[in-house]
Motif scaffolding. Structure first.
Motif, PDB file in Angstrom:
ATOM      1  N   ASP A 251      -5.356 -20.090  27.431  1.00  0.00           N
ATOM      2  CA  ASP A 251      -6.730 -19.833  27.869  1.00  0.00           C
ATOM      3  C   ASP A 251      -7.593 -19.381  26.703  1.00  0.00           C
ATOM      4  O   ASP A 251      -8.767 -19.758  26.600  1.00  0.00           O
ATOM      5  CB  ASP A 251      -6.744 -18.758  28.963  1.00  0.00           C
ATOM      6  CG  ASP A 251      -6.134 -19.239  30.266  1.00  0.00           C
ATOM      7  OD1 ASP A 251      -6.148 -20.461  30.511  1.00  0.00           O
ATOM      8  OD2 ASP A 251      -5.631 -18.388  31.028  1.00  0.00           O
ATOM      9  N   ARG A 252      -7.032 -18.571  25.830  1.00  0.00           N
ATOM     10  CA  ARG A 252      -7.800 -18.082  24.681  1.00  0.00           C
ATOM     11  C   ARG A 252      -8.275 -19.230  23.803  1.00  0.00           C
ATOM     12  O   ARG A 252      -9.356 -19.175  23.218  1.00  0.00           O
ATOM     13  CB  ARG A 252      -6.940 -17.127  23.844  1.00  0.00           C
ATOM     14  CG  ARG A 252      -6.786 -15.730  24.425  1.00  0.00           C
ATOM     15  CD  ARG A 252      -6.066 -14.829  23.426  1.00  0.00           C
ATOM     16  NE  ARG A 252      -6.059 -13.441  23.850  1.00  0.00           N
ATOM     17  CZ  ARG A 252      -5.602 -12.439  23.110  1.00  0.00           C
ATOM     18  NH1 ARG A 252      -5.112 -12.672  21.900  1.00  0.00           N
ATOM     19  NH2 ARG A 252      -5.633 -11.200  23.564  1.00  0.00           N
ATOM     20  N   ARG A 253      -7.442 -20.264  23.723  1.00  0.00           N
ATOM     21  CA  ARG A 253      -7.817 -21.408  22.885  1.00  0.00           C
ATOM     22  C   ARG A 253      -8.813 -22.330  23.569  1.00  0.00           C
ATOM     23  O   ARG A 253      -9.633 -22.962  22.901  1.00  0.00           O
ATOM     24  CB  ARG A 253      -6.558 -22.206  22.509  1.00  0.00           C
ATOM     25  CG  ARG A 253      -5.597 -21.471  21.590  1.00  0.00           C
ATOM     26  CD  ARG A 253      -4.550 -22.425  21.034  1.00  0.00           C
ATOM     27  NE  ARG A 253      -3.717 -22.979  22.094  1.00  0.00           N
ATOM     28  CZ  ARG A 253      -2.567 -22.443  22.492  1.00  0.00           C
ATOM     29  NH1 ARG A 253      -2.129 -21.324  21.931  1.00  0.00           N
ATOM     30  NH2 ARG A 253      -1.847 -23.008  23.444  1.00  0.00           N
ATOM     31  N   ASN A 254      -8.741 -22.432  24.894  1.00  0.00           N
ATOM     32  CA  ASN A 254      -9.477 -23.480  25.601  1.00  0.00           C
ATOM     33  C   ASN A 254     -10.641 -22.998  26.448  1.00  0.00           C
ATOM     34  O   ASN A 254     -11.378 -23.825  26.988  1.00  0.00           O
ATOM     35  CB  ASN A 254      -8.510 -24.252  26.515  1.00  0.00           C
ATOM     36  CG  ASN A 254      -7.396 -24.925  25.737  1.00  0.00           C
ATOM     37  OD1 ASN A 254      -7.587 -25.336  24.592  1.00  0.00           O
ATOM     38  ND2 ASN A 254      -6.232 -25.023  26.337  1.00  0.00           N
ATOM     39  N   MET A 255     -10.795 -21.687  26.599  1.00  0.00           N
ATOM     40  CA  MET A 255     -11.815 -21.200  27.514  1.00  0.00           C
ATOM     41  C   MET A 255     -12.597 -20.039  26.920  1.00  0.00           C
ATOM     42  O   MET A 255     -12.091 -19.306  26.072  1.00  0.00           O
ATOM     43  CB  MET A 255     -11.174 -20.757  28.837  1.00  0.00           C
ATOM     44  CG  MET A 255     -10.388 -21.830  29.555  1.00  0.00           C
ATOM     45  SD  MET A 255      -9.781 -21.281  31.168  1.00  0.00           S
ATOM     46  CE  MET A 255     -11.326 -21.296  32.090  1.00  0.00           C
ATOM     47  N   ALA A 256     -13.808 -19.891  27.411  1.00  0.00           N
ATOM     48  CA  ALA A 256     -14.567 -18.681  27.134  1.00  0.00           C
ATOM     49  C   ALA A 256     -14.049 -17.573  28.040  1.00  0.00           C
ATOM     50  O   ALA A 256     -13.309 -17.824  28.993  1.00  0.00           O
ATOM     51  CB  ALA A 256     -16.049 -18.930  27.397  1.00  0.00           C
TER      52      ALA A 256
END
Length: 342
Positions: free
Chosen positions: A281-286
């Motif tokens: 999630d850290r890589r792909n989302m705000a």
């Protein structure tokens, strides 16, 4: 301290350990030394204590004292969780900076016997315990912490009334709302499980509702709280159609999949912000970075402080230290599209 040692007829090292309630010194000697210290008006020098804490590492870099990180996970289970790894990194690094080492003690390996754990810690001369990773409190723990300096990490082992260091859940929801509004979103909605919201003391829903009454009626969107393990699609659809959120703040709920079932795209139609997501999630989302390493470090700071002032057992007045999160930009929100739509 030398005067206390002479008057008590013991060594300076014994005085130092007795005043710290070190279990290696017998209770009788500890009480005798304390009585002499009181009679002589001895008061520990906090500057000396601070300097000594910085010199706890030996020649080979090994810490002179161990902090017990207590978990009810098996030893090979908690490292599989991103959240636990982030917490542990902060715990371990700060402990080393202060001259301590961290050792994990699994209640699972001790057949969930807190008395046995207590005996192990006493036999090892361990004076400090950090209550760390636990699963759904399926095995309530009645750990005797009377001889320990103890701090709870987040809401783990939440049935034990100890001082704790937490994420600042209320602040973090408000922070997410503030950033989403700065990107052009007007009706952000919170989507989280009921159980997790209860674990954090209702901070998430409280912050979301606080946001609502401060906004114009047309911009209000109450939180959607998920009962049980599965989202009821019809309930989500009804909520979404009634309140028309233009962005979602989500924790442990697959909102991207739910939006896809409503034929809505992320971020073109609806923005999504993850609340304490996984490494992926850290890589792909705000969303919100809970700064979990800092939470772990702050837990060690509080624990070492309790050690230095000889504070043992359950506190008379509970304390909670709250660590603020940070906003992280990502492709799941889109400023330009929102501004053009408005």
């Amino acid at each position: 301290m030398e005067d206390v040692a002479r008057a008590a007829g013991v060594s300076v090292a014994t005085v130092s350990r007795a005043l710290k309630d070190d279990s290696r010194i017998s209770p009788a000697v500890r009480e005798a030394v304390k009585a002499v210290a009181v009679r002589l008006g001895y008061v520990p020098n906090p500057l000396v204590q601070s300097l000594m804490s910085q010199r706890r590492t030996g020649r080979e870099g090994r810490a002179a004292e161990t902090i017990a990180l207590v978990t009810n996970y098996p030893h090979d289970a908690w490292p599989q969780k991103d959240v636990c790894r982030w917490y542990f990194k902060g715990i371990e690094e700060r402990a080393l900076q202060l001259g301590y080492r961290v050792e994990v003690f699994s209640l699972e390996a001790l057949h969930h016997d807190p008395d046995r754990l207590g005996r192990v810690l006493r036999a090892r001369g361990i004076r400090a315990a950090l209550l760390g990773f636990s699963r759904d409190e399926e095995h309530p723990v009645a750990l005797d912490v009377s001889g320990l300096s103890v701090v709870g990490l987040s809401t783990y082992f939440r049935d034990l009334p100890v001082d704790r260091v937490h994420l600042n859940g209320f602040y973090n929801i408000k922070l997410a709302c503030r950033h989403l509004r700065s990107l052009g979103y007007r009706r952000p909605g919170l989507v989280v499980p009921v159980a997790n919201n209860q674990i954090v003391g209702g901070q998430w829903s409280a912050a979301a509702l606080d946001e609502q009454w401060q906004r114009p009626t047309a911009e209000r969107c109450p939180p959607f709280l998920v009962e049980g393990q599965q989202v009821k699609m019809q309930a989500f659809r009804n909520w979404f159609e009634e309140h028309q959120p233009d962005a979602l703040i989500a924790y442990k709920v697959p909102v991207v999949e739910l939006l896809d079932r409503l034929r809505l795209r992320v971020p073109q139609d609806v923005g999504v912000a993850a609340l304490y997501g996984t490494e992926q999630d850290r890589r792909n989302m705000a969303g919100i970075d809970g700064n979990l390493e800092q939470v772990g470090a702050a837990a060690v700071d509080l624990l070492v402080q309790k050690l230095q002032v000889n504070e043992r057992g359950l506190p008379g007045q509970l304390r909670e230290v709250l660590i603020a999160g940070s906003w992280q930009d990502g492709p799941s929100v889109d400023r330009i599209n929102k501004i053009l739509k408005d």
